[in-house]
Design a protein around this motif. Structure first.
Motif, PDB file in Angstrom:
ATOM      1  N   ILE A   2       0.839  -1.193   0.000  1.00 15.18           N
ATOM      2  CA  ILE A   2       0.000   0.000   0.000  1.00 15.18           C
ATOM      3  C   ILE A   2       0.875   1.245   0.000  1.00 15.18           C
ATOM      4  O   ILE A   2       1.728   1.401   0.861  1.00 15.18           O
ATOM      5  N   GLU A  30      -8.875  -1.896  -9.831  1.00 15.38           N
ATOM      6  CA  GLU A  30      -7.495  -2.348  -9.988  1.00 15.38           C
ATOM      7  C   GLU A  30      -6.744  -1.475 -10.987  1.00 15.38           C
ATOM      8  O   GLU A  30      -5.570  -1.144 -10.777  1.00 15.38           O
ATOM      9  N   HIS A  58     -15.923  -2.625   0.125  1.00 16.76           N
ATOM     10  CA  HIS A  58     -15.366  -2.764   1.470  1.00 16.76           C
ATOM     11  C   HIS A  58     -14.008  -3.450   1.426  1.00 16.76           C
ATOM     12  O   HIS A  58     -13.082  -3.071   2.154  1.00 16.76           O
ATOM     13  N   ARG A  59     -13.875  -4.442   0.567  1.00 19.54           N
ATOM     14  CA  ARG A  59     -12.615  -5.177   0.490  1.00 19.54           C
ATOM     15  C   ARG A  59     -11.466  -4.272   0.052  1.00 19.54           C
ATOM     16  O   ARG A  59     -10.391  -4.267   0.660  1.00 19.54           O
ATOM     17  N   TYR A  60     -11.712  -3.459  -0.979  1.00 21.38           N
ATOM     18  CA  TYR A  60     -10.645  -2.579  -1.459  1.00 21.38           C
ATOM     19  C   TYR A  60     -10.361  -1.451  -0.471  1.00 21.38           C
ATOM     20  O   TYR A  60      -9.215  -1.018  -0.331  1.00 21.38           O
ATOM     21  N   GLN A  62     -10.448  -1.692   2.679  1.00 23.74           N
ATOM     22  CA  GLN A  62      -9.638  -2.274   3.748  1.00 23.74           C
ATOM     23  C   GLN A  62      -8.201  -2.550   3.288  1.00 23.74           C
ATOM     24  O   GLN A  62      -7.262  -2.457   4.077  1.00 23.74           O
ATOM     25  N   GLN A  63      -8.039  -2.855   2.007  1.00 24.67           N
ATOM     26  CA  GLN A  63      -6.722  -3.207   1.484  1.00 24.67           C
ATOM     27  C   GLN A  63      -5.847  -1.990   1.182  1.00 24.67           C
ATOM     28  O   GLN A  63      -4.625  -2.067   1.287  1.00 24.67           O
ATOM     29  N   ASP A  64      -6.462  -0.892   0.793  1.00 29.01           N
ATOM     30  CA  ASP A  64      -5.695   0.266   0.318  1.00 29.01           C
ATOM     31  C   ASP A  64      -6.288   1.536   0.934  1.00 29.01           C
ATOM     32  O   ASP A  64      -7.454   1.856   0.717  1.00 29.01           O
ATOM     33  N   ARG A  65      -5.473   2.265   1.681  1.00 29.54           N
ATOM     34  CA  ARG A  65      -5.950   3.451   2.386  1.00 29.54           C
ATOM     35  C   ARG A  65      -6.330   4.596   1.459  1.00 29.54           C
ATOM     36  O   ARG A  65      -6.927   5.579   1.888  1.00 29.54           O
TER      37      ARG A  65
END
Length: 303
Positions: A2, A30, A58-60, A62-65
């Motif tokens: 990240i 992406e 929600h998934r993205y 959580q993965q990338d600020r």
């Protein structure tokens, strides 16, 4: 990995309006996160989706600020959702990204390079390559909106004959402060066309030489899922309960409005109105046909 987030505002905001976009949304996100120009934020505005869109968002987030997810409790229409993203943007540059499109890794960086170097340019965009449902290239087009004329009336005059069909430059990179001076996306069909016309009155447009933007054609896309004028009207504004709009007549009214509100001299406004008068003569058959159809089918369209 990240990317690090600075304490200052990002340089560019990418706004993703979506409604029930689970099929293509992840690939669109992406392609944004893969940009070589990493100083950006991504805001996804979910228009009350009922499929798996929320889970993907929600998934993205959580993965990338850099990713922020906001949600409307119900479908407020495309106009509301697109414009909400401009309100939420922190970047000094802004780009809309449809949930089913893709960007080459160099797209945002190439646009920002022009905007940073050329203060008169307020919108920079790339030629468009259309792709199918699987991502296979179909055709590439240059929209021809490379308007580097100094006079706003010259840019507006050159725009009018091209103002039909796909408005691909709407997905370019804008100066956020200039975009906020417009009425953005209106609650009526083809309001993206009026927005680009408004932009021509506020600064120059630059078309890149390389095709870095990929627009997906598929059965669920808005122009195919909403074939009639009334369906398109309700796609922009679900609360609309009137008859089918007189689209070409509305365009004239909106063109006159943006000319009146533009920060240009009286002489330039007169030149713009003169150019619009010529355009009206070119479209007189469409205007007459639309008026006749509205009268003939008014009882049916009220249902």
């Amino acid at each position: 990995m990240i990317p690090a987030i600075s304490h200052v505002s990002p340089i560019v905001t990418v706004g993703v309006p979506v409604y029930n976009g689970e099929r293509y949304l992840a690939r669109a996100i992406e392609s944004i996160l893969a940009q070589r120009f990493a100083d950006l934020e991504v805001i996804i505005s979910d228009n009350g989706s009922t499929d798996g869109t929320a889970d993907i968002c929600h998934r993205y987030a959580q993965q990338d600020r850099r990713v922020r997810y906001v949600r409307n409790e119900r479908n407020m229409g495309a106009a509301f959702n697109y414009n909400r993203l401009v309100d939420l943007a922190r970047g000094r540059y802004f780009k809309w990204m449809a949930h089913d499109d893709l960007c080459a890794p160099d797209l945002i960086g190439a646009c920002i390079a022009i905007l940073e170097r050329e203060p008169a340019v307020v919108l920079c965009y790339a030629p468009t390559t259309f792709i199918d449902e699987t991502g296979r290239p179909l055709r590439t087009i240059r929209d021809g909106f490379h308007f580097r004329d100094l006079r706003p009336s010259d840019r507006f005059r050159r725009f009018l004959p091209l103002a039909r069909g796909w408005m691909n430059p709407v997905f370019g990179v804008y100066r956020t402060d200039v975009l906020r001076q417009t009425q953005r996306i209106g609650r009526y069909p083809s309001s993206d066309m009026i927005l680009i016309a408004d932009i021509t009155l506020r600064g120059e447009l630059h078309e890149l030489s390389e095709s870095l933007f990929f627009r997906r054609e598929h059965r669920e896309m808005s122009v195919r899922a909403n074939p009639s004028a009334l369906e398109r009207q309700r796609w922009f504004d679900p609360a609309y309960r009137g008859r089918a709009p007189l689209v070409h007549w509305q365009w004239i009214a909106e063109y006159l409005r943006i000319i009146r509100c533009a920060p240009i001299s009286l002489g330039e406004k007169i030149r713009c109105v003169t150019a619009l008068t010529r355009w009206v003569r070119w479209t007189r058959r469409e205007l007459l046909g639309e008026a006749i159809m509205a009268v003939r089918y008014a009882p049916v369209l009220r249902k």
